[in-house]
Design a protein around this motif. Structure first.
Motif, PDB file in Angstrom:
ATOM      1  N   PRO A 281       0.790  -1.302  -0.095  1.00 24.10           N
ATOM      2  CA  PRO A 281      -0.093   0.021   0.203  1.00 24.10           C
ATOM      3  C   PRO A 281       0.794   1.330  -0.158  1.00 24.10           C
ATOM      4  CG  PRO A 281      -0.876  -1.606   1.408  1.00 24.10           C
ATOM      5  CD  PRO A 281       0.504  -2.185   1.085  1.00 24.10           C
ATOM      6  N   VAL A 282       2.027   1.396   0.894  1.00 24.66           N
ATOM      7  CA  VAL A 282       2.753   2.452   0.854  1.00 24.66           C
ATOM      8  C   VAL A 282       3.395   2.561  -0.467  1.00 24.66           C
ATOM      9  CG1 VAL A 282       5.078   3.467   1.767  1.00 24.66           C
ATOM     10  CG2 VAL A 282       3.390   2.453   3.375  1.00 24.66           C
ATOM     11  N   LEU A 283       3.959   1.612  -1.203  1.00 24.13           N
ATOM     12  CA  LEU A 283       4.646   1.806  -2.665  1.00 24.13           C
ATOM     13  C   LEU A 283       3.452   2.309  -3.733  1.00 24.13           C
ATOM     14  CD1 LEU A 283       7.069  -1.119  -2.579  1.00 24.13           C
ATOM     15  CD2 LEU A 283       7.554   1.203  -2.210  1.00 24.13           C
ATOM     16  N   MET A 284       2.377   1.842  -3.610  1.00 18.46           N
ATOM     17  CA  MET A 284       1.108   2.034  -4.503  1.00 18.46           C
ATOM     18  C   MET A 284       0.999   3.592  -4.203  1.00 18.46           C
ATOM     19  SD  MET A 284      -1.229  -1.131  -4.514  1.00 18.46           S
ATOM     20  CE  MET A 284      -2.286  -0.235  -5.677  1.00 18.46           C
ATOM     21  N   THR A 285       0.730   3.944  -3.103  1.00 24.00           N
ATOM     22  CA  THR A 285       0.241   5.340  -2.996  1.00 24.00           C
ATOM     23  C   THR A 285       1.499   6.384  -3.279  1.00 24.00           C
ATOM     24  OG1 THR A 285       0.843   5.202  -0.661  1.00 24.00           O
ATOM     25  CG2 THR A 285      -1.322   4.959  -1.160  1.00 24.00           C
ATOM     26  N   ALA A 286       2.603   6.052  -2.951  1.00 20.66           N
ATOM     27  CA  ALA A 286       3.769   6.724  -3.228  1.00 20.66           C
ATOM     28  C   ALA A 286       3.869   6.728  -4.733  1.00 20.66           C
ATOM     29  CB  ALA A 286       5.070   6.384  -2.607  1.00 20.66           C
ATOM     30  N   ALA A 287       3.677   5.958  -5.389  1.00 24.05           N
ATOM     31  CA  ALA A 287       4.040   5.480  -7.111  1.00 24.05           C
ATOM     32  C   ALA A 287       2.868   6.172  -7.728  1.00 24.05           C
ATOM     33  CB  ALA A 287       3.936   4.048  -7.244  1.00 24.05           C
ATOM     34  N   THR A 288       1.651   6.089  -7.180  1.00 27.30           N
ATOM     35  CA  THR A 288       0.387   6.824  -7.762  1.00 27.30           C
ATOM     36  C   THR A 288       0.806   8.485  -7.894  1.00 27.30           C
ATOM     37  OG1 THR A 288      -0.896   5.340  -7.382  1.00 27.30           O
ATOM     38  CG2 THR A 288      -1.950   7.113  -7.947  1.00 27.30           C
ATOM     39  N   ALA A 289       1.022   8.952  -6.871  1.00 27.29           N
ATOM     40  CA  ALA A 289       1.465  10.457  -6.733  1.00 27.29           C
ATOM     41  C   ALA A 289       2.691  10.661  -7.620  1.00 27.29           C
ATOM     42  CB  ALA A 289       1.638  10.903  -5.437  1.00 27.29           C
ATOM     43  N   GLY A 290       3.656   9.954  -7.468  1.00 23.69           N
ATOM     44  CA  GLY A 290       5.108  10.276  -8.342  1.00 23.69           C
ATOM     45  C   GLY A 290       4.778  10.226  -9.819  1.00 23.69           C
ATOM     46  N   LEU A 291       3.989   8.909 -10.278  1.00 26.50           N
ATOM     47  CA  LEU A 291       3.708   8.890 -11.603  1.00 26.50           C
ATOM     48  C   LEU A 291       2.826   9.963 -12.170  1.00 26.50           C
ATOM     49  CD1 LEU A 291       3.476   5.145 -11.894  1.00 26.50           C
ATOM     50  CD2 LEU A 291       5.411   6.539 -12.695  1.00 26.50           C
ATOM     51  N   ALA A 292       1.977  10.461 -11.424  1.00 21.30           N
ATOM     52  CA  ALA A 292       1.207  11.713 -11.986  1.00 21.30           C
ATOM     53  C   ALA A 292       1.930  12.917 -12.326  1.00 21.30           C
ATOM     54  CB  ALA A 292       0.036  11.969 -11.013  1.00 21.30           C
ATOM     55  N   LEU A 293       3.010  13.071 -11.618  1.00 22.13           N
ATOM     56  CA  LEU A 293       3.781  14.398 -11.708  1.00 22.13           C
ATOM     57  C   LEU A 293       4.880  14.081 -12.527  1.00 22.13           C
ATOM     58  CD1 LEU A 293       4.410  15.285  -7.818  1.00 22.13           C
ATOM     59  CD2 LEU A 293       2.734  16.267  -9.483  1.00 22.13           C
ATOM     60  N   VAL A 294       5.099  12.984 -13.410  1.00 23.27           N
ATOM     61  CA  VAL A 294       6.298  12.870 -14.375  1.00 23.27           C
ATOM     62  C   VAL A 294       5.976  13.685 -15.484  1.00 23.27           C
ATOM     63  CG1 VAL A 294       7.149  11.082 -15.831  1.00 23.27           C
ATOM     64  CG2 VAL A 294       6.671  10.510 -13.586  1.00 23.27           C
ATOM     65  N   PRO A 295       4.964  14.005 -16.153  1.00 23.40           N
ATOM     66  CA  PRO A 295       4.832  14.854 -17.105  1.00 23.40           C
ATOM     67  C   PRO A 295       5.257  16.215 -16.873  1.00 23.40           C
ATOM     68  CG  PRO A 295       2.479  13.439 -16.930  1.00 23.40           C
ATOM     69  CD  PRO A 295       3.327  13.263 -15.891  1.00 23.40           C
ATOM     70  N   LEU A 296       5.059  16.792 -15.270  1.00 23.77           N
ATOM     71  CA  LEU A 296       5.636  17.786 -15.325  1.00 23.77           C
ATOM     72  C   LEU A 296       6.968  18.086 -15.118  1.00 23.77           C
ATOM     73  CD1 LEU A 296       2.902  19.116 -12.647  1.00 23.77           C
ATOM     74  CD2 LEU A 296       3.019  19.891 -14.970  1.00 23.77           C
ATOM     75  N   LEU A 297       7.577  16.965 -14.523  1.00 22.71           N
ATOM     76  CA  LEU A 297       9.217  16.755 -14.450  1.00 22.71           C
ATOM     77  C   LEU A 297      10.075  16.846 -15.871  1.00 22.71           C
ATOM     78  CD1 LEU A 297       9.690  14.036 -11.976  1.00 22.71           C
ATOM     79  CD2 LEU A 297      10.238  16.392 -11.618  1.00 22.71           C
ATOM     80  N   LEU A 298       8.909  16.074 -16.816  1.00 22.28           N
ATOM     81  CA  LEU A 298       9.638  16.376 -18.422  1.00 22.28           C
ATOM     82  C   LEU A 298       9.481  17.676 -19.174  1.00 22.28           C
ATOM     83  CD1 LEU A 298       8.597  12.674 -19.469  1.00 22.28           C
ATOM     84  CD2 LEU A 298      10.768  13.566 -18.464  1.00 22.28           C
TER      85      LEU A 298
END
Length: 358
Positions: A281-298
């Motif tokens: 659960p911890v990895l899933m919640t962190a990954a969801t938030a992180g992947l959602a911000l990848v377009p902004l990182l690029l």
């Protein structure tokens, strides 16, 4: 002159670009310098003399004339011949002495051709000149700090003159103070909410331990990418505090669930089990938030993303460090310091349930 000296000082500071001083164009001027000592000998006040000369040379409206339903201003001044040359102006009669002697302007003042600025700007009833610049490849705070140091070391200001830093820096300072206050208020609010739930300051602080863990990754991410602390990064830091606390809540709450609902005793095995069960659960919640911000990182450098990009950098970096360190630090801290608080929490819960049954 002082504006030019300040511009020369700022030229050699790294990060200063688009440096320029507010342009002042010199135009021909007729200048009249009153000799105060000579004027006093004839009983003339230099201020009164200057006012009279302004009326005589520039003119002053004394009345209005109506002609065919149109209104015209009538003003008084010397005729064109009397003010055509500096010599003519010097011969202007400014006072009659009791002896009948006439005092001319040339007796008490010097009239000469000179140059002067075409415009003198004022702000808050004071003269001012603007030396402007932009910052590039450097954060605004450190750049302004170096500018202040250089000014204090190399610029000698006469009495009555001072340097005021404004523009974007002034706005950033005000916004930073406001954000720091609201950030402290947010941390206090998070602690109060956790305390109302756990009824323990120790458990609440253990959950909030994720905040400094998240800041580690955020600071590293900012240093690696932009190396600039802006208002956007400060806003992201405040946002990250709430996001990072979520992982701690999931871990500590599950430990308490195992102790209360599943009859586990407080031991190393219980902590390991709870950590493993919360890993996904911890990895899933962190990954969801992180992947959602990848377009902004690029999107670095794209128009309209100047604020969103640093926010994404801070949050993704903080999620990365808090998630990894949370799986190590939180179980360790809970196992070593959470026994008494956990037992107190369970006792309080049992007592409240008995009260509800009665």
């Amino acid at each position: 002159r002082l504006g030019g000296e300040l511009q020369d000082i700022m030229k050699g500071i790294p990060g200063v670009v688009d440096l320029q001083t507010e342009p002042l164009v010199l135009i021909p001027q007729l200048k009249i310098a009153v000799n105060r000592d000579e004027a006093n000998q004839f009983g003339l006040r230099s201020g009164t003399l200057a006012e009279d000369l302004e009326i005589a040379l520039n003119g002053e409206t004394v009345t209005q004339v109506i002609e065919n339903q149109r209104i015209y201003d009538a003003y008084m001044r010397l005729d064109d011949a009397s003010r055509a040359t500096p010599e003519k102006i010097e011969s202007t009669l400014v006072k009659f002495m009791p002896s009948g002697q006439g005092v001319r302007l040339g007796n008490v003042a010097q009239v000469y051709q000179g140059t002067g600025p075409n415009m003198i700007n004022r702000e808050d009833m004071q003269r001012r000149i603007v030396v402007s610049a932009n910052a590039q490849d450097r954060d605004l705070g450190s750049l302004v700090g170096e500018i202040k140091t250089k000014i204090s070391e190399r610029l000698s200001l006469p009495p009555g003159y001072y340097v005021k830093l404004g523009g974007q820096f002034e706005s950033q300072q005000q916004a930073a103070k406001r954000i720091l206050f609201l950030g402290a208020l947010s941390l206090l609010g998070i602690f109060l909410v956790l305390f109302l739930h756990f009824r323990s300051a120790v458990l609440s602080l253990q959950v909030m331990l994720n905040v400094p863990l998240a800041l580690i990754g955020s600071i590293v991410a900012v240093f690696v990418t932009e190396k600039v602390l802006s208002v956007a990064t400060l806003v992201a830091f405040v946002t990250l505090c709430g996001i990072a606390s979520r992982n701690g809540i999931m871990m500590v709450s599950h430990y308490l669930h195992l102790l209360k609902e599943e009859g586990e005793s407080f031991s190393k095995e219980m902590v390991i089990r709870g950590s493993l069960e919360r890993l996904v659960p911890v990895l899933m919640t962190a990954a969801t938030a992180g992947l959602a911000l990848v377009p902004l990182l690029l999107s670095k450098g794209e128009a309209g993303k100047e604020i969103l990009y640093p926010v994404a950098v801070v949050i993704v970096g903080g999620l990365f460090s808090s998630t990894l360190l949370d799986l190590i630090v939180t179980p360790t801290v809970f196992y070593n310091f959470g026994r008494k608080s956990a037992e107190k929490y369970l006792t309080t819960k049992d007592a409240s349930k008995k009260g509800e049954v009665l």
